[in-house]
Write a protein that holds these residues in place. Structure first.
Motif, PDB file in Angstrom:
ATOM      1  N   LYS A 282       0.837  -1.147   0.083  1.00 37.22           N
ATOM      2  CA  LYS A 282       0.128   0.010  -0.071  1.00 37.22           C
ATOM      3  C   LYS A 282       1.071   1.201  -0.277  1.00 37.22           C
ATOM      4  O   LYS A 282       0.488   2.402  -0.007  1.00 37.22           O
ATOM      5  CB  LYS A 282      -0.694  -0.220   1.098  1.00 37.22           C
ATOM      6  CG  LYS A 282      -1.711  -1.181   1.317  1.00 37.22           C
ATOM      7  CD  LYS A 282      -3.011  -0.932   0.307  1.00 37.22           C
ATOM      8  CE  LYS A 282      -4.153  -2.209   0.501  1.00 37.22           C
ATOM      9  NZ  LYS A 282      -4.925  -2.181   1.668  1.00 37.22           N
ATOM     10  N   LYS A 284       3.716   3.379  -1.823  1.00 31.52           N
ATOM     11  CA  LYS A 284       4.215   3.532  -3.259  1.00 31.52           C
ATOM     12  C   LYS A 284       5.705   3.907  -3.193  1.00 31.52           C
ATOM     13  O   LYS A 284       6.577   3.522  -3.898  1.00 31.52           O
ATOM     14  CB  LYS A 284       3.469   4.464  -3.990  1.00 31.52           C
ATOM     15  CG  LYS A 284       4.002   4.762  -5.337  1.00 31.52           C
ATOM     16  CD  LYS A 284       3.274   5.931  -6.075  1.00 31.52           C
ATOM     17  CE  LYS A 284       3.606   6.250  -7.602  1.00 31.52           C
ATOM     18  NZ  LYS A 284       2.665   7.103  -8.075  1.00 31.52           N
ATOM     19  N   ASN A 316      -0.115   4.314  -2.049  1.00 28.40           N
ATOM     20  CA  ASN A 316      -0.369   3.761  -3.354  1.00 28.40           C
ATOM     21  C   ASN A 316      -1.841   3.939  -3.581  1.00 28.40           C
ATOM     22  O   ASN A 316      -2.855   3.097  -3.689  1.00 28.40           O
ATOM     23  CB  ASN A 316      -0.049   2.383  -3.391  1.00 28.40           C
ATOM     24  CG  ASN A 316       0.070   1.897  -4.859  1.00 28.40           C
ATOM     25  OD1 ASN A 316       0.035   2.521  -5.653  1.00 28.40           O
ATOM     26  ND2 ASN A 316       0.412   0.708  -4.985  1.00 28.40           N
ATOM     27  N   THR A 317      -2.452   5.433  -3.832  1.00 30.90           N
ATOM     28  CA  THR A 317      -3.627   5.698  -4.229  1.00 30.90           C
ATOM     29  C   THR A 317      -3.729   6.890  -4.756  1.00 30.90           C
ATOM     30  O   THR A 317      -3.001   7.664  -4.600  1.00 30.90           O
ATOM     31  CB  THR A 317      -4.703   5.716  -2.739  1.00 30.90           C
ATOM     32  OG1 THR A 317      -5.904   6.144  -3.101  1.00 30.90           O
ATOM     33  CG2 THR A 317      -4.065   6.711  -1.758  1.00 30.90           C
TER      34      THR A 317
END
Length: 393
Positions: A282, A284, A316-317
């Motif tokens: 999760k 990055k 990571n979104t």
């Protein structure tokens, strides 16, 4: 002069105050004199003498000696905040028509001084990518008087090669152009980075961070030569009156007692957190100067002894609400700014965006960064907290 002596003994004349281990707080605004001649003499030497607390105070004087020794400087001035340290040091070294070369992305209030205030008085600034020393050299103009550094910066931790930049300024001085180099050294503290030893003229600190260490004071520090400290003292320091109180100076002396231990704990815990985060799907990217994945890792190892507990992750979104949800889910990290105290903190970049009115551009890195400060809690507890919060991403 060893570190333990500086932190626990230097400047403390215990025989003058009942052999007390802790120095007194001289909570006095002014001082009296036995004669007019004595008053006249001390008035002209206020930098060294005790005349009026807006200038020199005995409790503050103890702190000055310790901070100068920690930085390897001849002397230090202690002021009311990190912003005061920065602005005072800059204003002391420019006049109308001068030019500054600054690293890009300095602390926000430094940037505002350079872009909003100094231009009113004819002082301009060129911001450069500080990862290449040649950028500083290329930006120097005939009227350049300051090179301003912040290494590492306090969010994504880009570094500057301090010795290389100092060499550029020295070469210009030998050619007849006087350029003062100064750095915001708040991230590293004097224990983990000593810019003056690398040739930088002034080392500045937000002492509200590690040096105070308990999240209960605001203060700033300017370290440099006796000549520069006297120049600043008799002009900007005394004129603007941005002094620290004796009470806060005493709190900083107290904080220095445990500075080495607190930094070591925070630094070692951060390395454990780093190992967890760099392997989490999760996450990055992790920004930390002593990460082997940091593009300036070798430079960091060369000019820094260690890192403290400040690091940043890119989640990571591409959704702001997921960044907010992660920060809100943390239970052992407090939502807040600053760093350097006993408590772990989280500061999400998404706070600068409105979830209802802002439309982030295609690059999620504008809002998906979250800065974490690793405090003095058990690192296993902090890692477990991060693990459960990452489930929200």
């Amino acid at each position: 002069m060893d570190l333990s002596y500086i932190l626990n003994e230097l400047g403390e004349e215990r025989g003058n105050y009942f052999n007390a281990i802790a120095p007194p707080i001289i909570q006095s605004s002014n001082f009296t004199f036995p004669s007019v001649d004595a008053m006249r003499n001390d008035m002209h030497y206020e930098y060294e003498k005790h005349f009026y607390t807006r200038g020199n105070n005995p409790t503050v004087e103890i702190l000055r000696k310790k901070l100068a020794a920690l930085e390897g400087a001849e002397d230090a001035l202690v002021v009311s905040s990190g912003s005061t340290a920065m602005s005072t040091a800059i204003l002391a070294n420019v006049q109308q028509g001068d030019h500054i070369v600054s690293v890009s992305k300095p602390y926000s209030w430094t940037y505002r001084l350079m872009t909003d205030w100094l231009p009113r008085f004819g002082v301009t600034t060129t911001f450069v990518d500080g990862t290449d020393p040649a950028n500083f050299e290329n930006a120097i103009q005939p009227n350049t008087r300051i090179i301003y550094l912040e290494s590492p910066n306090s969010f994504t931790f880009e570094l500057q090669d301090l010795a290389a930049v100092a060499a550029i300024a020295k070469a210009r001085k030998e050619a007849g152009q006087e350029i003062v180099t100064m750095i915001d050294n708040s991230y590293s503290t004097p224990l983990y980075q000593q810019p003056i030893a690398l040739g930088i003229d002034l080392s500045l600190h937000s002492a509200s961070k590690y040096i105070g260490g308990h999240s209960d004071l605001i203060a700033g520090v300017i370290c440099g030569t006796n000549a520069m400290m006297k120049k600043i003292f008799h002009a900007e320091y005394m004129t603007f009156g941005g002094i620290i109180s004796p009470q806060n100076a005493w709190l900083m002396i107290r904080g220095l007692r445990t500075l080495e231990l607190r930094l070591e704990r925070s630094s070692q815990s951060a390395l454990q957190v780093l190992a967890f985060l760099e392997n989490h799907p999760k996450v990055k990217h992790v920004y930390f100067p002593f990460s082997k994945l940091h593009p300036q890792y070798e430079l960091a190892k060369r000019q820094m002894k260690a890192c403290g507990g400040l690091l940043t992750i890119a989640l990571n979104t591409g959704q702001i609400d997921r960044v907010d949800a992660f920060a809100d889910a943390l239970q052992r990290f407090l939502l807040g700014v600053s760093w350097g105290g006993h408590e772990s903190l989280v500061f999400p970049a998404s706070v600068s965006f409105s979830r209802t009115t802002d439309t982030p551009n295609a690059n999620p890195d504008n809002f998906n960064k979250v800065r974490l400060y690793i405090g003095l809690e058990d690192p296993a507890v902090l890692i477990a907290d991060l693990a459960q919060a990452l489930e929200m991403v």
